[in-house]
Design a protein around this motif. Structure first.
Motif, PDB file in Angstrom:
ATOM      1  N   LYS A  49       0.840  -1.104  -0.039  1.00  0.00           N
ATOM      2  CA  LYS A  49      -0.151   0.024  -0.130  1.00  0.00           C
ATOM      3  C   LYS A  49       0.972   1.163  -0.050  1.00  0.00           C
ATOM      4  CE  LYS A  49      -3.948   1.665   2.686  1.00  0.00           C
ATOM      5  NZ  LYS A  49      -4.649   1.522   4.020  1.00  0.00           N
ATOM      6  N   ILE A  50       0.635   2.239  -0.856  1.00  0.00           N
ATOM      7  CA  ILE A  50       1.706   3.126  -1.013  1.00  0.00           C
ATOM      8  C   ILE A  50       0.670   4.510  -1.240  1.00  0.00           C
ATOM      9  CG2 ILE A  50       3.709   2.085  -1.779  1.00  0.00           C
ATOM     10  CD1 ILE A  50       2.871   2.447  -4.776  1.00  0.00           C
ATOM     11  N   GLY A  51       1.345   5.590  -1.052  1.00  0.00           N
ATOM     12  CA  GLY A  51       0.672   6.803  -1.463  1.00  0.00           C
ATOM     13  C   GLY A  51       0.764   7.187  -2.799  1.00  0.00           C
ATOM     14  N   LYS A  52      -0.087   8.351  -3.317  1.00  0.00           N
ATOM     15  CA  LYS A  52      -0.182   8.597  -4.582  1.00  0.00           C
ATOM     16  C   LYS A  52       1.354   9.135  -5.249  1.00  0.00           C
ATOM     17  CE  LYS A  52      -4.547   7.784  -5.231  1.00  0.00           C
ATOM     18  NZ  LYS A  52      -4.930   6.926  -5.964  1.00  0.00           N
ATOM     19  N   GLU A  54       4.252   8.136  -4.478  1.00  0.00           N
ATOM     20  CA  GLU A  54       5.142   7.115  -4.839  1.00  0.00           C
ATOM     21  C   GLU A  54       4.388   6.278  -5.883  1.00  0.00           C
ATOM     22  OE1 GLU A  54       8.089   6.271  -3.722  1.00  0.00           O
ATOM     23  OE2 GLU A  54       8.213   4.040  -3.973  1.00  0.00           O
ATOM     24  N   ARG A  82      -6.718   8.435  -1.898  1.00  0.00           N
ATOM     25  CA  ARG A  82      -5.254   8.361  -0.969  1.00  0.00           C
ATOM     26  C   ARG A  82      -4.179   7.336  -1.307  1.00  0.00           C
ATOM     27  NH1 ARG A  82      -5.674   9.642   5.015  1.00  0.00           N
ATOM     28  NH2 ARG A  82      -3.496  10.063   4.843  1.00  0.00           N
ATOM     29  N   TYR A  83      -4.684   6.256  -1.545  1.00  0.00           N
ATOM     30  CA  TYR A  83      -3.868   5.103  -1.481  1.00  0.00           C
ATOM     31  C   TYR A  83      -3.972   4.323  -2.917  1.00  0.00           C
ATOM     32  CZ  TYR A  83      -2.656   5.833   3.363  1.00  0.00           C
ATOM     33  OH  TYR A  83      -2.455   6.596   4.444  1.00  0.00           O
TER      34      TYR A  83
END
Ligand SMILES: [Zn+2]
Length: 176
Positions: A49-52, A54, A82-83
């Motif tokens: 799970k990563i942020g936008k 990244e 968001r993710y």
């Protein structure tokens, strides 16, 4: 093979519905090990799970790698506003599922999880597939060999296939 390995080693995901073996469409594929009823959650699509920001960075890197290797390989899935999920991890068995222009599965996102769901009854031994939903951009880099009668020849999402056919027809005219 070391590329794409991030984080701790984990056991690859599996499900009683599937087996993984060589595919005639492309590389390794995922197949139904038994009959699967329509609507069944066949396999979860897992990853980091990563942020936008990244996710954007990794998508670009994956596209560049795919163009260099000739493979179709973008594994970042939009989870919510968001993710995203980066499925390019060794334990994500669902990353082996190929694209088809007449897919027997679809992707469903529910409560923060991504599922590969049967969109019709699937016979034992059939290869599982879903629509990768690629944009039109650089379609030439993603030829499709799904073999279905509806095959557009390239991996682009359903809504763009008519436009693709028009462009291909234009390009094949003499002098184009
Ligand atoms: Zn196809």
């Amino acid at each position: 093979m070391a590329q794409g390995i991030r984080g701790k080693a984990r056991a690859a995901t599996t499900s009683p519905h599937i087996e993984v073996r060589r595919s005639e469409i492309h590389g390794t594929g995922v197949f139904a090990s038994r009959e699967i009823a329509r609507g069944t959650k066949v396999l979860e699509y897992v990853g980091e799970k990563i942020g936008k920001a990244e996710a954007e960075r990794r998508s670009i890197a994956q596209i560049e790698r795919a163009s260099a290797s000739g493979g179709a390989a973008v594994f970042v899935f939009e989870l919510n506003s968001r993710y995203d999920i980066d499925g390019d991890v060794p334990w994500n068995t669902a990353r082996f599922i190929n694209h088809s222009c007449s897919p027997n599965c679809e992707v469903e996102i529910a409560r923060g999880r991504i599922w590969i769901v049967a969109r019709r009854r699937i016979r034992a031994g059939e290869e599982l597939s879903y629509d990768y939903g690629y944009d039109f951009e650089a379609f030439e880099e993603h030829p499709c060999r799904c073999g279905s009668r509806a095959c557009a020849g390239y991996i682009v999402r359903t809504g763009l296939r008519r436009r693709l056919k028009r462009v291909l027809a234009e390009n094949s005219k003499p002098g184009a």
